[in-house]
Design an enzyme around this catalytic site. Sequence first.
Site, PDB file in Angstrom:
ATOM      1  N   SER A 101       0.831  -1.195   0.000  1.00 25.85           N
ATOM      2  CA  SER A 101       0.000   0.000   0.000  1.00 25.85           C
ATOM      3  C   SER A 101       0.879   1.265   0.000  1.00 25.85           C
ATOM      4  CB  SER A 101      -0.964  -0.033   1.190  1.00 25.85           C
ATOM      5  OG  SER A 101      -1.956   0.949   1.064  1.00 25.85           O
ATOM      6  N   ASP A 194     -10.223  -4.346  -4.495  1.00 22.13           N
ATOM      7  CA  ASP A 194      -9.579  -3.435  -3.557  1.00 22.13           C
ATOM      8  C   ASP A 194     -10.421  -2.164  -3.448  1.00 22.13           C
ATOM      9  OD1 ASP A 194      -7.962  -1.582  -2.241  1.00 22.13           O
ATOM     10  OD2 ASP A 194      -6.117  -2.256  -3.209  1.00 22.13           O
ATOM     11  N   HIS A 224      -7.881  -5.266  -0.548  1.00 20.63           N
ATOM     12  CA  HIS A 224      -6.721  -4.387  -0.422  1.00 20.63           C
ATOM     13  C   HIS A 224      -5.577  -5.045   0.332  1.00 20.63           C
ATOM     14  CE1 HIS A 224      -4.342  -0.784  -0.171  1.00 20.63           C
ATOM     15  NE2 HIS A 224      -4.366  -0.821   1.146  1.00 20.63           N
TER      16      HIS A 224
END
Length: 243
Positions: A101, A194, A224
């Site tokens: 991320s 996601d 995600h």
Amino acid sequence: MTETRFHALPDGTRIAFRHADGAGPTLVFLPGYMSDMAGGKATAVFDWAAAQGRACLLLDYSGCGQSDGAFADGTLTKWRDEVLALIAAEVAGPVVLIGSSMGGWLMLLVGLALGDQLAGLVGIAAAPDFTDWGYDAQQQALLAAGETVLEDNPYGPEPTPTHAAFWADGQAQRLLGGPIALNCPVCLLHGQRDPDVPWELALTLAEQLHSDCVQVTLIKDGDHRLSRDGDIALLLRTISELP
């Protein structure tokens, strides 16, 4: 050594880390926003590396996990420099950066600074430039005015804060507007379910990277976090097969 140790920065801030010796390139895991080295993906990579005899380095950014500092003082530039200082202190040879991320944005910034020491990149729902596309106009106006934005946190009981200094620094560190001068092998993993980072961003990032050795793997039912057993197995297989 695999227990938690601490690296002291010049200003006295202590950065928590774990380092497993082994064959290179050293795997360096960069956690996401408000995450740390105790997360499931980081731990899985570290345990796998130890079992395979691979060198691996985990860390907590300042203000996160066991490291000193306040999260409100964190910025991409600050955390990038912490990662670089720890690599300089603990790693002599080539490095593979694994970024989750926000860590996927940070791995690009760290990789650009590492130069020839960078051997590869593995992004997990990489989120470069999220200070730009991740906030609506009202939120960006509040951040530009020096306010803190609080959002619902689907992964914990407390709201997720974005502090004005982090946002302003992120806006100055955007990368997707032009070519990204990285030439190493790159593997990008992204779930198509996601809700936080659009999977199309992986294709945009692949296009902007200078390297021709870029692979994008889309997980149709992936979220995600990509923390299910099958997702972790895919991550470890990707690392082991990195060109």
